[in-house]
Design a protein around this motif. Structure first.
Motif, mmCIF file in Angstrom:
data_model
loop_
_atom_site.group_PDB
_atom_site.id
_atom_site.type_symbol
_atom_site.label_atom_id
_atom_site.label_comp_id
_atom_site.label_asym_id
_atom_site.label_seq_id
_atom_site.Cartn_x
_atom_site.Cartn_y
_atom_site.Cartn_z
ATOM 1 N N ALA A 130 24.031 -46.333 -13.782
ATOM 2 C CA ALA A 130 23.741 -46.421 -12.340
ATOM 3 C C ALA A 130 24.791 -47.252 -11.613
ATOM 4 O O ALA A 130 25.206 -46.896 -10.501
ATOM 5 C CB ALA A 130 22.343 -47.003 -12.123
ATOM 6 N N LEU A 131 25.229 -48.347 -12.221
ATOM 7 C CA LEU A 131 26.275 -49.174 -11.604
ATOM 8 C C LEU A 131 27.573 -48.389 -11.485
ATOM 9 O O LEU A 131 28.274 -48.478 -10.471
ATOM 10 C CB LEU A 131 26.475 -50.464 -12.399
ATOM 11 N N GLU A 132 27.891 -47.613 -12.507
ATOM 12 C CA GLU A 132 29.100 -46.793 -12.462
ATOM 13 C C GLU A 132 28.979 -45.723 -11.381
ATOM 14 O O GLU A 132 29.913 -45.514 -10.604
ATOM 15 C CB GLU A 132 29.384 -46.186 -13.838
ATOM 16 N N ARG A 133 27.826 -45.047 -11.292
ATOM 17 C CA ARG A 133 27.613 -44.024 -10.258
ATOM 18 C C ARG A 133 27.680 -44.623 -8.855
ATOM 19 O O ARG A 133 28.094 -43.962 -7.911
ATOM 20 C CB ARG A 133 26.267 -43.320 -10.464
ATOM 21 N N ALA A 134 27.272 -45.878 -8.735
ATOM 22 C CA ALA A 134 27.302 -46.557 -7.423
ATOM 23 C C ALA A 134 28.708 -47.027 -7.056
ATOM 24 O O ALA A 134 28.910 -47.597 -5.984
ATOM 25 C CB ALA A 134 26.332 -47.743 -7.427
ATOM 26 N N GLY A 135 29.672 -46.788 -7.949
ATOM 27 C CA GLY A 135 31.055 -47.147 -7.648
ATOM 28 C C GLY A 135 31.408 -48.593 -7.960
ATOM 29 O O GLY A 135 32.393 -49.124 -7.444
ATOM 30 N N LEU A 136 30.630 -49.218 -8.841
ATOM 31 C CA LEU A 136 30.861 -50.630 -9.155
ATOM 32 C C LEU A 136 31.645 -50.835 -10.450
ATOM 33 O O LEU A 136 31.672 -51.933 -10.992
ATOM 34 C CB LEU A 136 29.518 -51.366 -9.197
ATOM 35 N N GLY A 137 32.287 -49.783 -10.914
ATOM 36 C CA GLY A 137 33.115 -49.892 -12.111
ATOM 37 C C GLY A 137 33.017 -48.633 -12.940
ATOM 38 O O GLY A 137 32.230 -47.731 -12.649
ATOM 39 N N SER A 138 33.839 -48.580 -13.989
ATOM 40 C CA SER A 138 33.764 -47.457 -14.925
ATOM 41 C C SER A 138 34.020 -47.994 -16.320
ATOM 42 O O SER A 138 34.719 -48.988 -16.502
ATOM 43 C CB SER A 138 34.784 -46.373 -14.552
ATOM 44 N N GLY A 139 33.400 -47.332 -17.290
ATOM 45 C CA GLY A 139 33.536 -47.782 -18.671
ATOM 46 C C GLY A 139 33.032 -49.203 -18.853
ATOM 47 O O GLY A 139 33.605 -49.976 -19.618
ATOM 48 N N LEU A 140 31.972 -49.553 -18.130
ATOM 49 C CA LEU A 140 31.466 -50.923 -18.137
ATOM 50 C C LEU A 140 30.888 -51.322 -19.491
ATOM 51 O O LEU A 140 30.061 -50.622 -20.059
ATOM 52 C CB LEU A 140 30.368 -51.089 -17.065
#
Length: 188
Positions: free
Chosen positions: A79-89
């Motif tokens: 969800a954080l990645e989909r929200a644009g808050l990072g990738s490959g977290l």
């Protein structure tokens, strides 16, 4: 309630998590509301995307933080990645964003921090030691670790998890606060 003074929203899975964070903040002399911090119990980790949409970059664009159980870490990560808050977290990335993961769950963390004897004293003070002993005698729970029995006990009964989360935090030595809870409050 989210209002114009809110600068940070802390997303937690449920009311018991919210209660624990509030109790620790109070013990540390912090008034989160006055600091512009609002705790939001999402009604389960699977709702994280909805709340990130409401309060994150594509919504109110508030500062975000959160707490989740290990079993829901992947839901939070996606969800954080989909929200644009990072990738490959990874876990470190989540923590840098202000999202902290409990081993198993918050009750597990609190029981380990306090020790089973102290948790039993809290249960006894609440007049429920007899109920806990009954659970321990049930065939499915007999012979299991007291820690596991306590986790089950906290999760059973109407509102027990919510009531005990603040009570367990109240019983904590402030030098032994579970890591995810401690880091979350420090992050705010």
């Amino acid at each position: 309630m989210i209002d114009a003074r809110t600068t940070t929203v802390v997303l937690v899975e449920g009311i018991s998590d919210k209660s624990a964070v509030e109790a620790l903040a109070e013990r540390r002399g912090r008034d989160l509301a006055a600091e512009g911090v609002r705790l939001v119990a999402m009604g389960g980790a699977t709702n994280i995307g909805t709340y990130l949409g409401r309060f994150g970059p594509s919504g109110s664009d508030l500062r975000l933080a959160g707490l989740c159980d290990a079993g829901e870490e992947e839901d939070f990560r996606r969800a954080l990645e989909r929200a644009g808050l990072g990738s490959g977290l990874g876990r470190d990335d989540l923590e840098a964003l202000g999202f902290f993961v409990c081993v198993a769950d918050l009750e597990d963390e609190l029981i380990r921090a306090l020790g089973t004897d102290a948790v039993e004293r809290v249960i006894e003070a609440e007049g429920e030691l007899g109920s806990f002993r009954t659970l321990q005698k049930q065939p499915v729970w007999r012979g299991r670790r007291t820690h596991d029995q306590l986790r089950r006990f906290m999760g059973s009964g109407g509102g027990r998890k919510i009531r005990y989360s603040a009570l367990l935090v109240a019983a904590l030595d402030l030098d032994r606060v579970p890591r995810p809870l401690d880091l979350l409050l420090s992050h705010l």
